[in-house]
Scaffold this active site. Sequence first.
Site, PDB file in Angstrom:
ATOM      1  CE1 TYR A   1      -3.889   2.143   0.689  1.00  0.00           C
ATOM      2  CE2 TYR A   1      -2.411   3.248   2.260  1.00  0.00           C
ATOM      3  CZ  TYR A   1      -3.630   3.251   1.433  1.00  0.00           C
ATOM      4  OH  TYR A   1      -4.315   4.431   1.578  1.00  0.00           O
TER       5      TYR A   1
ATOM      6  CE  LYS B   1      -3.771   4.832  -1.987  1.00  0.00           C
ATOM      7  NZ  LYS B   1      -4.825   5.313  -3.114  1.00  0.00           N
TER       8      LYS B   1
END
Length: 363
Positions: free
Chosen positions: A261, A265
Site C-alpha cells: 500500500y 501511494k
Amino acid sequence: MAPEVGSAQQQQQHHQQQIALRSGRLPALAKQRPKALQLTMQLGLRLSREEQATGGIASLRLLGLVPDLLVQSIGWCCVDRTRNAGEIHIHRQLGWCTYGGAEKVPRIMNLAGKVVLITGASSGIGAAAALKFSQLGASLALTGRKVDNLNEVAKQCTGSAGAPFVVAGDITKEADTERVLKATIEKYGKLDVLVNNAGIIETGTIETTSLEQFDRVMNTNIRSVYHLTMLAVPHLVQSQGNVVNVSSVNGIRSFPGVLAYNISKMAVDQFTRCVALELAAKGVRVNCVNPGVTVTNLHKRGGMDEQTYAKFLEHSKNTHAMGRPGQASEVADAIVFLASDSSSFVTGASLPVDGGRHAMCPR
C-alpha cells in the site's frame, strides 16, 4: 468599504433601502434611486430569486456608479466590474468576476456545467465527493464494483444537474475501464474532471506480502489510475479540465506493516507530479489529496475486525496532531477545491488532509 451611515436621516434612508431590496421593489428602486441601490450592494446584501425573476438583475445595469465592494448575487450570477467604464454587468459567467476585464477573482465554487467522473464512488471518500460535486451543480458519472451501493449514492445526489449517471465496472479490468470512460463521454459529450479515488489496502511486510498480493494492490491503486487517466487525457485537454488523485499520507511518510500500500501511494504522488508537468502546457491540471486515517470502510475491507478498527481509531488520536481521525466529507472538500477554478494556479500538488499527521513522527 461601505459608506458610513451617520445621521438619523441617513439611517432611516438606509433602513428603507434594505426593506425595499428585500420586499421585491428592486427594479423600481434602481430606476428611481441608483445611489441607494449602490449602498445596498456595498452593504453586501444578496438578490433573491424573486428579485431576479422580476427584473432585479437587469435593473442593476442602470447604475451610474461602481460600488467598491463586488457583491455576488444568486446561483449562477456574479458581478463583473469594469473600472474605466464605470459599469456593472451581471452575466452567466460561471465561477469568476473580472476587474477591468483582466483579473480573475475566485467566487463561491460553482461547478454547474462541469462533468465529473469519480471512481470508487460507491462508499467512503468517493461517495462523499459525489455528494459535494452534486451540491455544486456538477453532472456526475459514478463508477465502482457494487452497483447497489452506487445507486444508493446516486439517490442522495440531488443537485441541480439531475441524477448522476451510474456505470458499474472493475477498473482493474482494462475492458471495464475503457467501457466506463466511453459510456461517460457518450452520456455527456465531454469530461471536465477525473477523480481517481478507487483504492484498496492490505496488510503485509516484505516477509509476508506475496507477489499476488503486491500485484493486486498495485493494479488497483496505481495501474488502474494510469490507465484511466491515459484514456481520459484527450478529453481533458479538449475541456481544459483536471485530474484529482486520491493518495494517502502513506505516500508522503513511511509506515511499517502495509508495504504494498505504501509503495502504491508513493507511486500515485509521483504519477501526479509527472503528469502535471507533462500536461501543464496543455491547460490540464493534475493534483492529489493525501488523507490520513479517515473514517470509512477501507480498513475493514482490508481485514480489520470491529474491535481492531475501534482501537485503530482510538490510537489515531495520538498519531494525528489534531487529535482525531478525519471524516470523508473533509477529504471531499479538498477534492472539490482542487477540481474547481478556485485552485486554478495549483498543479502537481500533494495536499495533506490528515490532521497534521504528515508533519509528526509518531510511533
